[in-house]
Design a protein around this motif. Structure first.
Motif, PDB file in Angstrom:
ATOM      1  N   ILE A   1     -65.289 -26.847   4.970  1.00 13.01           N
ATOM      2  CA  ILE A   1     -64.190 -27.134   5.896  1.00 13.01           C
ATOM      3  C   ILE A   1     -64.527 -26.676   7.312  1.00 13.01           C
ATOM      4  N   ILE A   2     -65.144 -25.514   7.443  1.00  7.91           N
ATOM      5  CA  ILE A   2     -65.498 -25.002   8.771  1.00  7.91           C
ATOM      6  C   ILE A   2     -66.539 -25.900   9.429  1.00  7.91           C
ATOM      7  N   ILE A   3     -67.559 -26.284   8.680  1.00  7.85           N
ATOM      8  CA  ILE A   3     -68.634 -27.103   9.262  1.00  7.85           C
ATOM      9  C   ILE A   3     -68.114 -28.483   9.673  1.00  7.85           C
ATOM     10  N   PHE A   4     -67.400 -29.148   8.765  1.00  7.70           N
ATOM     11  CA  PHE A   4     -66.988 -30.514   9.057  1.00  7.70           C
ATOM     12  C   PHE A   4     -65.677 -30.590   9.849  1.00  7.70           C
ATOM     13  N   GLY A   5     -64.980 -29.480  10.002  1.00 13.52           N
ATOM     14  CA  GLY A   5     -63.780 -29.466  10.823  1.00 13.52           C
ATOM     15  C   GLY A   5     -64.031 -28.975  12.234  1.00 13.52           C
TER      16      GLY A   5
ATOM     17  N   ILE B   1     -63.252 -31.581  14.980  1.00 14.12           N
ATOM     18  CA  ILE B   1     -61.807 -31.760  15.187  1.00 14.12           C
ATOM     19  C   ILE B   1     -61.250 -30.605  16.010  1.00 14.12           C
ATOM     20  N   ALA B   2     -61.629 -29.391  15.648  1.00 11.93           N
ATOM     21  CA  ALA B   2     -61.134 -28.218  16.367  1.00 11.93           C
ATOM     22  C   ALA B   2     -61.641 -28.209  17.806  1.00 11.93           C
ATOM     23  N   TYR B   3     -62.904 -28.528  17.987  1.00 15.91           N
ATOM     24  CA  TYR B   3     -63.467 -28.544  19.341  1.00 15.91           C
ATOM     25  C   TYR B   3     -62.745 -29.566  20.212  1.00 15.91           C
ATOM     26  N   THR B   4     -62.500 -30.746  19.668  1.00 15.80           N
ATOM     27  CA  THR B   4     -61.827 -31.796  20.429  1.00 15.80           C
ATOM     28  C   THR B   4     -60.392 -31.400  20.757  1.00 15.80           C
ATOM     29  N   ALA B   5     -59.687 -30.807  19.804  1.00 10.03           N
ATOM     30  CA  ALA B   5     -58.275 -30.478  20.014  1.00 10.03           C
ATOM     31  C   ALA B   5     -58.072 -29.245  20.887  1.00 10.03           C
ATOM     32  N   ILE B   6     -58.979 -28.300  20.833  1.00 15.17           N
ATOM     33  CA  ILE B   6     -58.757 -27.033  21.529  1.00 15.17           C
ATOM     34  C   ILE B   6     -59.509 -26.957  22.858  1.00 15.17           C
ATOM     35  N   MET B   7     -60.757 -27.333  22.873  1.00 19.92           N
ATOM     36  CA  MET B   7     -61.590 -27.114  24.054  1.00 19.92           C
ATOM     37  C   MET B   7     -61.531 -28.255  25.073  1.00 19.92           C
TER      38      MET B   7
ATOM     39  N   ALA C   1     -58.308 -22.294  11.368  1.00 16.41           N
ATOM     40  CA  ALA C   1     -59.623 -21.706  11.637  1.00 16.41           C
ATOM     41  C   ALA C   1     -59.633 -20.210  11.321  1.00 16.41           C
ATOM     42  N   LEU C   2     -58.569 -19.508  11.691  1.00 15.42           N
ATOM     43  CA  LEU C   2     -58.500 -18.069  11.404  1.00 15.42           C
ATOM     44  C   LEU C   2     -58.425 -17.790   9.903  1.00 15.42           C
ATOM     45  N   ILE C   3     -57.627 -18.577   9.190  1.00 19.20           N
ATOM     46  CA  ILE C   3     -57.512 -18.405   7.742  1.00 19.20           C
ATOM     47  C   ILE C   3     -58.858 -18.684   7.073  1.00 19.20           C
ATOM     48  N   ASN C   4     -59.509 -19.786   7.466  1.00 16.20           N
ATOM     49  CA  ASN C   4     -60.806 -20.119   6.874  1.00 16.20           C
ATOM     50  C   ASN C   4     -61.865 -19.067   7.185  1.00 16.20           C
ATOM     51  N   ALA C   5     -61.880 -18.558   8.401  1.00 14.50           N
ATOM     52  CA  ALA C   5     -62.845 -17.516   8.746  1.00 14.50           C
ATOM     53  C   ALA C   5     -62.573 -16.239   7.951  1.00 14.50           C
ATOM     54  N   GLY C   6     -61.305 -15.880   7.810  1.00  9.15           N
ATOM     55  CA  GLY C   6     -60.962 -14.692   7.022  1.00  9.15           C
ATOM     56  C   GLY C   6     -61.354 -14.828   5.565  1.00  9.15           C
TER      57      GLY C   6
END
Length: 163
Positions: free
Chosen positions: A11-15, A18-24, A82-87
């Motif tokens: 999930i972290i690798i393939f998401g 999406i996260a980069y586009t939505a946040i950065m 992202a925080l939940i997955n990293a934890g």
């Protein structure tokens, strides 16, 4: 635990995109194409009518360029995920590594604490403690995976009980 770590890593690798586009990225830098064409209205019969009213067109153009709207809830949801997955990755990753070391030594988590205390106790008397269930890392893993007595991943042994 290992499957959970692998799933979260997936999930972290393939998401990440999406996260980069939505946040950065700002909305103008994202890959979404801008809409082209003219504004339309739908009348009471359901027909699509192009809007030619100058006042309406100016209002739409002003609204489009006032602010670049980014849904804050989407950003929050992605950051939360992202925080939940990293934890989960860190917690279960460390726990999986610790348990793999325990399997290699032929111990359970409770036995690890007992064996540590016994090692300290016997070291004070000048003796060395040996874990009776430690058969070496390779054999401990084979025992853990059930690959003993002729069993493999592909074939189980058939035992016959004779009376």
């Amino acid at each position: 635990m290992v499957y959970m770590v692998l799933g979260v890593l997936f999930i972290i690798i393939f998401g990440f995109d999406i996260a980069y586009t939505a946040i950065m990225l700002s909305p103008s830098e994202s890959d979404e194409p801008e809409l082209q064409g003219h504004p339309v209205k739908i009348n009471k019969t359901g027909a699509i009518i192009p809007v030619m009213d100058v006042e309406y067109l100016e209002h739409v153009i002003i609204e489009e360029h006032d602010t670049e709207y980014v849904n804050p809830w989407r950003r929050r949801a992605i950051i939360y995920m992202a925080l939940i997955n990293a934890g989960v990755l860190v917690a279960l990753g460390v726990l999986s590594l610790w348990h793999s070391q325990l399997i290699g030594r032929g111990e359970t988590s409770i036995e690890a604490n007992i064996n540590k205390a016994e090692t300290v106790r016997l070291a004070e008397t000048g003796k060395v403690y040996m874990n009776p269930y430690n058969f070496g890392t390779r054999k401990n893993w084979k025992i853990f995976l059930g690959l003993v007595q002729g069993r493999t991943f592909l074939k189980k042994c058939n035992f016959t009980i004779s009376s």
